[in-house]
Structures are given as structure tokens and as C-alpha cells.
Design a protein around this motif. Structure first.
Motif, mmCIF file in Angstrom:
data_model
loop_
_atom_site.group_PDB
_atom_site.id
_atom_site.type_symbol
_atom_site.label_atom_id
_atom_site.label_comp_id
_atom_site.label_asym_id
_atom_site.label_seq_id
_atom_site.Cartn_x
_atom_site.Cartn_y
_atom_site.Cartn_z
ATOM 1 N N ILE A 18 0.867 -1.068 -0.082
ATOM 2 C CA ILE A 18 0.113 -0.166 0.000
ATOM 3 C C ILE A 18 1.007 1.390 0.035
ATOM 4 N N LEU A 19 1.982 1.006 1.148
ATOM 5 C CA LEU A 19 2.810 2.424 1.077
ATOM 6 C C LEU A 19 3.696 2.057 -0.219
ATOM 7 N N THR A 20 4.024 1.249 -0.833
ATOM 8 C CA THR A 20 4.811 1.459 -2.100
ATOM 9 C C THR A 20 4.457 1.878 -3.548
ATOM 10 N N LEU A 21 3.318 1.631 -3.772
ATOM 11 C CA LEU A 21 3.339 1.306 -5.001
ATOM 12 C C LEU A 21 2.430 2.512 -5.384
ATOM 13 N N PRO A 22 2.117 3.944 -4.698
ATOM 14 C CA PRO A 22 1.845 4.986 -5.119
ATOM 15 C C PRO A 22 3.425 5.461 -4.811
ATOM 16 N N ILE A 23 4.609 5.017 -4.382
ATOM 17 C CA ILE A 23 5.588 6.015 -4.087
ATOM 18 C C ILE A 23 6.429 5.608 -5.351
ATOM 19 N N VAL A 24 6.363 5.040 -6.020
ATOM 20 C CA VAL A 24 6.569 4.030 -7.147
ATOM 21 C C VAL A 24 5.541 4.850 -8.429
ATOM 22 N N ILE A 25 4.913 4.796 -8.157
ATOM 23 C CA ILE A 25 4.078 5.307 -9.359
ATOM 24 C C ILE A 25 3.952 7.211 -9.444
ATOM 25 N N LEU A 26 4.428 8.141 -8.278
ATOM 26 C CA LEU A 26 4.797 8.819 -7.983
ATOM 27 C C LEU A 26 5.823 9.697 -8.866
ATOM 28 N N MET A 27 6.391 8.865 -8.557
ATOM 29 C CA MET A 27 8.365 8.474 -8.708
ATOM 30 C C MET A 27 8.916 8.542 -9.928
ATOM 31 N N THR A 28 7.922 7.791 -10.435
ATOM 32 C CA THR A 28 7.486 7.372 -12.488
ATOM 33 C C THR A 28 7.559 8.870 -12.649
ATOM 34 N N ILE A 29 5.923 9.701 -12.738
ATOM 35 C CA ILE A 29 5.505 10.571 -13.182
ATOM 36 C C ILE A 29 6.242 11.830 -13.025
ATOM 37 N N ASN A 30 6.523 12.029 -11.353
ATOM 38 C CA ASN A 30 8.439 12.704 -11.063
ATOM 39 C C ASN A 30 8.983 12.960 -12.145
ATOM 40 N N SER A 31 9.635 11.809 -12.023
ATOM 41 C CA SER A 31 11.362 11.512 -13.364
ATOM 42 C C SER A 31 10.887 12.588 -14.561
ATOM 43 N N LEU A 32 9.338 11.397 -15.231
ATOM 44 C CA LEU A 32 9.339 11.831 -16.595
ATOM 45 C C LEU A 32 8.656 13.428 -16.915
ATOM 46 N N ILE A 33 7.958 13.799 -15.793
ATOM 47 C CA ILE A 33 7.750 15.736 -15.706
ATOM 48 C C ILE A 33 9.042 15.855 -16.176
ATOM 49 N N GLY A 34 9.885 16.079 -15.040
ATOM 50 C CA GLY A 34 11.534 16.249 -15.100
ATOM 51 C C GLY A 34 12.052 16.271 -16.253
ATOM 52 N N LEU A 35 11.894 14.861 -16.627
ATOM 53 C CA LEU A 35 12.937 14.889 -17.577
ATOM 54 C C LEU A 35 12.174 15.829 -18.932
ATOM 55 N N PHE A 36 11.285 15.203 -19.378
ATOM 56 C CA PHE A 36 10.823 16.397 -20.789
ATOM 57 C C PHE A 36 9.799 16.682 -20.574
ATOM 58 N N THR A 37 9.836 17.584 -19.380
ATOM 59 C CA THR A 37 9.428 19.477 -19.725
ATOM 60 C C THR A 37 10.285 20.076 -19.419
ATOM 61 N N PRO A 38 10.441 20.914 -20.635
ATOM 62 C CA PRO A 38 11.578 22.315 -20.507
ATOM 63 C C PRO A 38 11.169 23.049 -19.184
ATOM 64 N N GLY A 39 11.975 23.662 -18.762
ATOM 65 C CA GLY A 39 11.678 24.791 -17.520
ATOM 66 C C GLY A 39 11.163 24.362 -16.246
ATOM 67 N N ILE A 40 10.691 23.005 -16.374
ATOM 68 C CA ILE A 40 9.800 22.693 -15.322
ATOM 69 C C ILE A 40 11.246 22.733 -14.008
ATOM 70 N N TYR A 41 11.995 23.087 -14.100
ATOM 71 C CA TYR A 41 12.674 23.203 -13.107
ATOM 72 C C TYR A 41 13.765 25.014 -13.399
ATOM 73 N N ASN A 42 13.637 25.742 -11.897
ATOM 74 C CA ASN A 42 14.182 26.925 -11.950
ATOM 75 C C ASN A 42 15.438 26.912 -10.990
ATOM 76 N N GLU A 43 16.435 26.186 -11.617
ATOM 77 C CA GLU A 43 17.524 25.704 -11.145
ATOM 78 C C GLU A 43 19.136 26.236 -12.038
ATOM 79 N N THR A 44 20.160 27.024 -11.238
ATOM 80 C CA THR A 44 21.339 27.147 -11.942
ATOM 81 C C THR A 44 21.694 25.735 -12.641
ATOM 82 N N ASP A 45 22.902 26.077 -13.366
ATOM 83 C CA ASP A 45 23.047 24.583 -14.408
ATOM 84 C C ASP A 45 23.559 23.968 -14.001
ATOM 85 N N SER A 46 24.021 24.177 -12.327
ATOM 86 C CA SER A 46 25.393 23.008 -11.388
ATOM 87 C C SER A 46 23.806 22.017 -10.785
#
Length: 273
Positions: free
Chosen positions: A13-41
Motif C-alpha cells: 500500500i505504501l510502495t505502489l503509490p511511491i513508485v507511481i509518483l516517482m515515475t510521474i515525477n521523473s518523466l515530468i522532470g526529464l521531459f518538461t522544459p523549464g520545470i526546474y528553475n535552477e542554476t546549471d550546476s
């Protein structure tokens, strides 16, 4: 048996939503330009963590949870160590990334991971885990690895922190990240380094609790080293860092901690929980 079944359900019950949310988080982070407002480093850190979560941490969490729920002892330790690594990662997401559309996802994953860690340690504390291990544990070598890594990270970070404190100014890396403090320093000094040292010393002294701490610490150490390797490799690829020797060092350390994890977990008897 009923208690064990309840714990198994809680793990899933704890792990399944963690994995689903992590996958969504990573995909958005990797494939959504400008989602992170951070320095290059710091953007290199975000990208590396997204990649590591997607291709390593999330699959390991899911597989180990499924096998752990079926009663496999080795999988329970892999799951617990991976959960601790997840807490580490999402403390970074939650406290050191400028707020964006994924903030509530960070909070959900961090909260679920903390509760999962509580379940992991509480469950093992009620079991005869000492009888799970055979008599041929690599105690001395594993202790040396854990303590040495704890000392190494302490020296590495203190060599940046102490001069900065003397000068009353942030370390150069922190300035490059565009952050008030280096969150890795905070987490490692407060939690990771003491955990490695306590686990290694307890194992060397043959304390029973070390049979919970040491395997978990090895899995955590492996995940952290892989994350650092991913970050440094990403930095080199993005042209933010040319420190090839450190990339090689952490790749070796990742392999070494993985090997010791395998050796330690191989000493667990095959019987189920």
C-alpha cells in the motif's frame, strides 16, 4: 501469520503509490522544459536524480516490495535500504528545489517513504532476525567499508564546510547551486555519516542491532553512490564539470558497495519470513 500478512499489505500500500509518483515525477522532470528553475550546476543534480529514480530506485523499490510481500527476507532489507535512499532524495527535492508544479508530489513521496521506513524498522524489531543469518558474515570487511565511507564523506564535506564557516561565507559549490546551504551537507552530516559509522561499529562489536543496520546501510550507501555517480556523469556531459577522476572514483565505490551488499545479503538463510 495474520500479522505478517498485514505488514505485507502495508508494504504494498505504501510502495505502489511511491513508485507511481516517482515515475510521474521523473518523466515530468526529464521531459518538461523549464520545470526546474535552477542554476546549471543544480539542474544537473535534478536531472541525474530523475534518471536514477526512473531507471534504478523505482524498479528496485517495486520488485523488492513485491518479493518482500511474499516473505523473502533478502528483499525486505533491499526494500528498507531503498526506502531510506528515497527519503534522502526527496528531502533534496522538497527542501532544495525551487517550488514548482511537482511540489505536492515531492511531499507525498517523502511522507510515504518516512512511514514506510517506520514500518520497516518496527517490523524487523519484532522478529528473530538474528537467526536469519548464517555464521559466515563478512563482519570485519563490511565494518571497515562502512566506517571508512563514513569517515571519507565526513572529511570530504568538512573540508568545504569548515573553511566556509571560518570565512562566514557559503562554499563555492553552494553558490553555484544558487542555494542558501548545501542540502547534501546537511543530510550527510546529520544522518548519513552517523548511520554509516554506527552501523559499522555496531557490526564490528557484534551487536544484534547491527544485523538490521548494516545490510540497510549497505543498500543506502549503494544507492547514494549511484546517485552521486549519476550527478557527476550528468555534470560532465552537460559541460558543468570536468572532474573525470571523481566520476571514476564514485563508479568504483558504487560497484564496491554493491558487491559488499551482495556478500552480506548472501549470508541470509533462504527461509521466508
Amino acid at each position: 501469520m495474520k500479522t505478517r500478512n498485514n505488514i505485507d499489505k502495508i508494504i504494498l500500500i505504501l510502495t505502489l503509490p511511491i513508485v507511481i509518483l516517482m515515475t510521474i515525477n521523473s518523466l515530468i522532470g526529464l521531459f518538461t522544459p523549464g520545470i526546474y528553475n535552477e542554476t546549471d550546476s543544480w539542474l544537473s543534480q535534478c536531472t541525474a536524480q530523475d534518471i536514477s529514480n526512473l531507471v534504478f530506485i523505482a524498479p528496485v523499490l517495486l520488485i523488492s516490495a513485491l518479493l518482500s510481500a511474499r516473505g523473502f527476507r533478502v528483499s525486505r532489507f533491499i526494500w528498507g535500504g531503498s526506502i531510506l535512499a528515497n527519503i534522502y532524495s526527496f528531502l533534496l527535492y522538497g527542501f532544495s528545489i525551487h517550488q514548482n508544479r511537482m511540489f505536492l508530489i515531492y511531499c507525498a513521496i517523502l511522507g510515504l517513504s518516512v512511514y514506510a521506513a517506520v514500518v520497516f524498522f518496527a517490523d524487523l524489531n519484532g522478529r528473530d532476525y538474528v537467526s536469519w543469518f548464517n555464521d559466515k558474515l563478512p563482519i570485519k570487511k563490511t565494518s571497515i567499508l562502512l566506517v571508512s565511507c563514513g569517515i571519507f564523506f565526513a572529511i570530504l564535506w568538512l573540508s568545504e564546510i569548515i573553511p566556509a564557516m571560518i570565512n562566514n561565507a557559503p562554499p563555492a559549490a553552494t553558490t553555484d547551486y544558487g542555494l542558501p546551504v548545501n542540502p547534501v551537507h546537511t543530510i550527510d552530516i546529520s544522518f548519513t555519516i552517523p548511520f554509516l559509522l554506527i552501523s559499522g561499529i555496531a557490526l564490528l562489536l557484534k551487536k544484534e542491532i547491527a544485523l538490521i543496520l548494516a545490510p540497510t546501510a549497505l543498500i543506502l550507501l549503494t544507492a547514494v553512490n549511484i546517485n552521486i555517480f549519476a550527478y557527476m556523469t550528468t555534470s560532465v556531459v552537460r559541460g558543468n564539470s570536468g572532474n573525470i577522476p571523481l566520476v571514476i572514483f564514485f563508479s568504483v565505490l558504487s560497484v564496491l558497495s554493491s558487491i559488499f551488499s551482495i556478500f552480506m545479503l548472501a549470508k541470509i538463510k533462504n527461509s521466508k519470513l
